[in-house]
Design an enzyme around this catalytic site. Structure first.
Site, short mmCIF file in Angstrom:
data_model
loop_
_atom_site.label_atom_id
_atom_site.label_comp_id
_atom_site.label_asym_id
_atom_site.label_seq_id
_atom_site.Cartn_x
_atom_site.Cartn_y
_atom_site.Cartn_z
NE ARG A 1 -1.29 -11.83 -2.95
CZ ARG A 1 -1.75 -12.53 -3.99
NH1 ARG A 1 -2.01 -13.79 -3.86
NH2 ARG A 1 -1.95 -11.95 -5.16
CB THR A 2 -4.37 -6.10 0.15
OG1 THR A 2 -3.05 -6.23 -0.36
CG2 THR A 2 -4.42 -4.96 1.14
CE LYS B 1 -25.78 5.91 -9.55
NZ LYS B 1 -26.53 5.78 -8.30
NE ARG C 1 -4.71 -2.45 -3.29
CZ ARG C 1 -4.02 -3.56 -3.50
NH1 ARG C 1 -4.28 -4.32 -4.55
NH2 ARG C 1 -3.09 -3.93 -2.66
CG HIS D 1 0.61 -1.95 -0.17
ND1 HIS D 1 -0.39 -2.06 0.78
CD2 HIS D 1 0.46 -3.04 -0.98
CE1 HIS D 1 -1.09 -3.15 0.54
NE2 HIS D 1 -0.59 -3.75 -0.52
#
Lengths: 151, 316
Positions: free
Chosen positions: B64-65, B93, B114, B142
């Protein structure tokens, strides 16, 4: 009647007075004493004073720098620092907790980004000066035991 | 109306934590989000962010986000670059987040990030000139979820203040409920926390509510809690936040919302969930008027449209 000193006067060095009773050992831990120094160190705990009990630390032949003083303020907010030269107090000041603590305490949260391999120093916002309470700038957590987290 | 004469300037502002915003600023964002709804539905279109590029950096899974941020940017006429799986990036890496952010900063006009580490978005904001929007940092914050939750409650209940709101489930590790409890306290909502004993709301969150004048009540009895509730906010017990599987297995499935349970609640009780849900809400609830969670998920689009437009600097 002449007052008798619990610890003898020192010729040169630093006297940390008015340490919160019981915290002298933590202060020594923060300063890395005696490991980092060969100075003679005297500790007095639970000394009676006008403002109740306190601890005192006397470190011979060593003057603390401001960075070290700030570290002490985290666990001994009322402490005062006296620099001694030839048995006389040359400078005296109270420790002062800055608004931010950078690079002194590590975050107790293992998943905080400041504990990851990122090019930043740990950073804490002081939310209360007395008693000292700090909050991680990154993850907003408060360390439970500040003394334990001194870098 | 004085309110409409005041234009708040959000251009260049980072969206890291809901605590960075005053109630007035949150109201301003929610009002602007309301104006965005028809654009979010595709009924209207205006090229608000034409020529602008958004970096969408998802170091952790998201449905959703990520999709609603990308939809929001596209609906406003902008473009999106980025990744949804860091395995195809230089992080594999050993590149630091700081360096990845420096790159995205030079390629785009805003960055959505995120990341599994708490505080990652705050760190990203230190290394980026362009605004950074936190799309979830580990078990931390959030803020855009919090804003869309507030938007949903305000839309459904006409106001946030004085509503009786039950927060249920994983209150210890659930990042949405920490920000939400703070924000709801800011608005003067009445809070009840329901969770298994091992997943209680952390004391620091409770103290924040108290500092804002809200005294949350705590119970483990959901039947009792929903009796006079206006909003039931359910969260998933998140397997990925548990330090060990044993603790997870002990508490998963502790609460299940079904039509039988909802009979104890008010007729106009709304059930919210940040999604994804697993077993905590029975699908039979989906078709009842109580179920708001899909609408709540849609609200992510207008709210994120409002935020992107404000911080990048486009005007509706």
């Amino acid at each position: 009647m002449k007052k008798e000193l619990k610890i003898p006067r020192i010729k040169d060095g630093t006297v940390i007075d008015h340490i919160t009773a019981g915290n002298a050992v933590k202060v020594l831990h923060i300063l890395g004493i005696p490991k980092s120094s060969s100075s003679t160190v005297s500790v007095a705990m639970n000394v009676k004073s006008k403002l109740g009990k306190k601890d005192i630390v006397k470190v011979e032949n060593r003057e603390l720098d401001p960075h070290e003083v700030n570290k002490i303020a985290l666990i001994a907010p009322k402490a005062s620092i006296n620099f001694i030269r030839d048995y006389a107090v040359t400078k005296k000041h109270k420790v002062k907790l800055p608004d931010e603590i950078i690079g002194i305490v590590s975050c107790s949260n293992p998943t905080c980004v400041s504990n990851a391999k990122e090019p930043v120093k740990s950073r804490f916002i002081v939310i209360s000066k007395d008693p000292p309470r700090i909050k991680c700038y990154y993850c907003e957590r408060e360390p439970e035991d500040i003394a334990d987290k001194i870098i | 109306m004085l309110f409409f004469l005041i234009r708040m300037d959000f251009k260049g502002k980072d969206i890291i934590s809901i605590k960075d915003f005053s109630k007035k600023e949150i109201d301003y964002i929610l009002d602007y989000a309301k104006d965005m709804v028809r654009y979010a539905m595709g009924e209207k279109y205006k090229n608000v962010l034409g020529g602008k590029v958004l970096s969408s950096l998802f170091f952790e899974p998201s449905t959703r986000t990520r999709l609603s941020f990308e939809s929001a940017m596209n609906r406003l006429g902008g473009r999106v670059i980025g990744f949804s799986d860091p395995s195809g990036t230089s992080q594999k890496k050993g590149e630091s987040l700081a360096d990845t952010i420096r790159m995205a900063d030079s390629y785009s006009d805003a960055i959505v990030v995120r990341h599994p580490h708490e505080g990652a978005a705050r760190l990203a904001a230190e290394f980026a000139e362009v605004p950074v929007l936190n799309a979830g940092d580990g078990a931390g914050r959030h803020p855009t979820q919090c804003l869309l939750d507030l938007f949903t409650i305000r839309t459904e209940k006409k106001k946030i203040k004085k509503n009786k709101i039950v927060l249920l489930g994983d209150l210890k590790y659930g990042r949405t409920v920490h920000s939400l409890a703070y924000a709801l306290s800011l608005y003067g909502a009445e809070l009840t926390f329901v969770s298994p004993a091992s997943l209680k709301m952390p004391n620091e969150v409770i103290n924040e509510c108290k500092e804002l004048g809200i005294e949350p009540t705590y119970t483990s009895n959901i039947e009792k809690a929903i009796k006079d509730a206006d909003v039931l906010y359910v969260t998933r017990i998140q397997r990925e936040r548990f330090p060990d599987a044993e603790e997870y297995n002990r508490v998963v499935g502790a609460y299940k919302i079904d039509n039988n349970l909802l009979k104890n609640g008010k007729e106009n009780l709304i059930v919210m969930h940040p999604l994804p849900r697993v077993t905590e809400i029975n699908p039979e609830v989906d078709t009842t008027p109580h179920a708001i969670y899909f609408k709540q998920a849609f609200n992510g689009v207008p709210v994120r449209m409002a935020l992107l437009s404000l911080v990048i600097g486009g005007k509706l």
